[in-house]
Design a protein around this motif. Structure first.
Motif, PDB file in Angstrom:
ATOM      1  N   LEU A 129      -1.287  -3.454  -2.395  1.00  0.00           N
ATOM      2  CA  LEU A 129      -1.099  -4.834  -1.939  1.00  0.00           C
ATOM      3  C   LEU A 129      -2.388  -5.370  -1.317  1.00  0.00           C
ATOM      4  O   LEU A 129      -2.748  -6.542  -1.506  1.00  0.00           O
ATOM      5  N   TYR A 130      -3.079  -4.523  -0.583  1.00  0.00           N
ATOM      6  CA  TYR A 130      -4.346  -4.930   0.030  1.00  0.00           C
ATOM      7  C   TYR A 130      -5.402  -5.198  -1.041  1.00  0.00           C
ATOM      8  O   TYR A 130      -6.114  -6.217  -1.002  1.00  0.00           O
ATOM      9  N   ARG A 131      -5.500  -4.306  -2.023  1.00  0.00           N
ATOM     10  CA  ARG A 131      -6.507  -4.464  -3.073  1.00  0.00           C
ATOM     11  C   ARG A 131      -6.240  -5.697  -3.932  1.00  0.00           C
ATOM     12  O   ARG A 131      -7.173  -6.289  -4.480  1.00  0.00           O
ATOM     13  N   ALA A 132      -4.978  -6.089  -4.023  1.00  0.00           N
ATOM     14  CA  ALA A 132      -4.630  -7.262  -4.823  1.00  0.00           C
ATOM     15  C   ALA A 132      -4.760  -8.551  -4.033  1.00  0.00           C
ATOM     16  O   ALA A 132      -4.684  -9.646  -4.599  1.00  0.00           O
ATOM     17  N   GLY A 133      -4.935  -8.459  -2.713  1.00  0.00           N
ATOM     18  CA  GLY A 133      -5.074  -9.653  -1.886  1.00  0.00           C
ATOM     19  C   GLY A 133      -3.779 -10.147  -1.304  1.00  0.00           C
ATOM     20  O   GLY A 133      -3.739 -11.221  -0.689  1.00  0.00           O
ATOM     21  N   ALA A 134      -2.687  -9.374  -1.455  1.00  0.00           N
ATOM     22  CA  ALA A 134      -1.404  -9.778  -0.889  1.00  0.00           C
ATOM     23  C   ALA A 134      -1.335  -9.482   0.604  1.00  0.00           C
ATOM     24  O   ALA A 134      -0.498 -10.043   1.322  1.00  0.00           O
ATOM     25  N   ALA A 135      -2.197  -8.616   1.069  1.00  0.00           N
ATOM     26  CA  ALA A 135      -2.259  -8.286   2.495  1.00  0.00           C
ATOM     27  C   ALA A 135      -3.713  -8.059   2.857  1.00  0.00           C
ATOM     28  O   ALA A 135      -4.538  -7.732   2.004  1.00  0.00           O
ATOM     29  N   GLU A 136      -4.026  -8.262   4.126  1.00  0.00           N
ATOM     30  CA  GLU A 136      -5.374  -7.997   4.606  1.00  0.00           C
ATOM     31  C   GLU A 136      -5.316  -6.918   5.676  1.00  0.00           C
ATOM     32  O   GLU A 136      -4.258  -6.676   6.270  1.00  0.00           O
ATOM     33  N   ARG A 137      -6.458  -6.285   5.917  1.00  0.00           N
ATOM     34  CA  ARG A 137      -6.509  -5.189   6.873  1.00  0.00           C
ATOM     35  C   ARG A 137      -7.543  -5.536   7.935  1.00  0.00           C
ATOM     36  O   ARG A 137      -8.712  -5.169   7.828  1.00  0.00           O
ATOM     37  N   PRO A 138      -7.119  -6.254   8.981  1.00  0.00           N
ATOM     38  CA  PRO A 138      -8.082  -6.690  10.005  1.00  0.00           C
ATOM     39  C   PRO A 138      -8.698  -5.539  10.785  1.00  0.00           C
ATOM     40  O   PRO A 138      -9.851  -5.618  11.211  1.00  0.00           O
ATOM     41  N   VAL A 139      -7.919  -4.498  11.019  1.00  0.00           N
ATOM     42  CA  VAL A 139      -8.431  -3.303  11.688  1.00  0.00           C
ATOM     43  C   VAL A 139      -7.877  -2.091  10.958  1.00  0.00           C
ATOM     44  O   VAL A 139      -6.915  -2.191  10.195  1.00  0.00           O
TER      45      VAL A 139
END
Length: 294
Positions: free
Chosen positions: A66-76
């Motif tokens: 999901l992160y790699r697809a841009g559906a979620a971000e990882r701020p920390v």
């Protein structure tokens, strides 16, 4: 609800957990997603070969995709927050998200090189696929090992068994292993001295039987009798065949410590301790070093 969800089935329940727009720990997201999927407490205790809980491993892979697809971000590190693309993905696919559905998003990193993903969900995550492949290879090698052991002479088998016991560390730093004379072994095929003086000994019987044969209680009784004749208190019976339940029950009931190792376990130990096998290829599984980017 799915009893044992696949890794991609964790994507759909992971997004609703993030719909509040707050930053959530990956561990909490995994737990909440498992709750939504109805994963039982028993299933949550199951682990993959690395020792990590299977459900958590699969949920983490879902978050990673999901992160790699841009559906979620990882701020920390280890924390996720939903994006606008993730909200749209969640709304567009209320019944579940497949890996191919991520291709419609413009993620910060290109999607994994998957060509024409199947409609059926992928059951295993990449690490599990590697582990399963290794298990299949080891299973084939184990069968080959037993066939080769059975095809060789009894002397070869006895020596292979002693080599295995030494490789497992039972010979100690100064211990030795020796075969007994075939013509007068008294029911003992080998002796392992665990110290230089031979004060602690393991007596071994190695029987090269047909792979589909079964060893019954009388054979183990005879081995125990041989141990008593040598005033021994511990022995190992190793075979290419299998033991009956009666043979195992008898071995567990006698005061003398008797360990029974059948064909499948023998092959497994040979692979584990590199006896009769060699490493063909080493695979290194890497992941991004989060500390490097902190």
């Amino acid at each position: 609800m799915t009893v044992d969800p696949t890794w991609d089935q964790y994507m759909a329940p992971a997004l609703p957990v993030l719909l509040d727009g707050e930053v959530h720990r990956a561990r909490d997201i995994c737990t909440s997603a498992a709750d939504l999927l109805g994963v039982s407490a028993e299933k949550r205790l199951e682990t993959i070969p690395s020792g990590q809980q299977r459900y958590r491993n699969r949920a983490n892979w879902a978050l990673s995709y999901l992160y790699r697809a841009g559906a979620a971000e990882r701020p920390v590190r280890g924390h996720y927050r939903i994006t606008d693309a993730g909200r749209k993905l969640c709304a567009d696919h209320p019944d579940g998200i497949k890996e191919k559905d991520l291709a419609s998003l413009d993620g910060p990193v290109p999607n994994p090189p998957v060509v024409d993903p199947p409609d059926e969900p992928t059951e295993l995550d990449p690490v599990e696929q590697v582990s399963l492949g290794v298990e299949r290879l080891h299973s084939a090698v184990a069968t080959d090992l037993l066939n080769r052991l059975h095809a060789n002479e009894p002397v070869f088998f006895e020596q292979a068994v002693l080599d295995l016991i030494m490789a497992m560390g039972y010979g100690g730093a100064e211990g030795t292993a020796s075969r007994t004379q075939l013509s007068n072994d008294g029911g003992i095929d080998g002796i392992v001295d665990q110290d230089a003086l031979g004060l602690s000994r393991i007596y071994v019987q190695a029987k090269r039987f047909a792979l589909d044969a079964t060893i019954h209680r009388p054979t183990i009784q005879a081995f125990v009798g041989a141990l008593h004749g040598n005033q021994a208190n511990q022995g190992v019976f190793i075979t290419t065949a299998r033991f009956s339940s009666g043979a195992r029950a008898y071995a567990d009931s006698v005061p003398t410590r008797v360990v029974l190792i059948d064909g499948p376990r023998l092959a497994s130990l040979m692979i584990r301790y590199s006896v009769g096998v060699q490493v063909n290829q080493t695979v290194h599984i890497v992941e991004v070093d989060e500390d490097f980017f902190e």
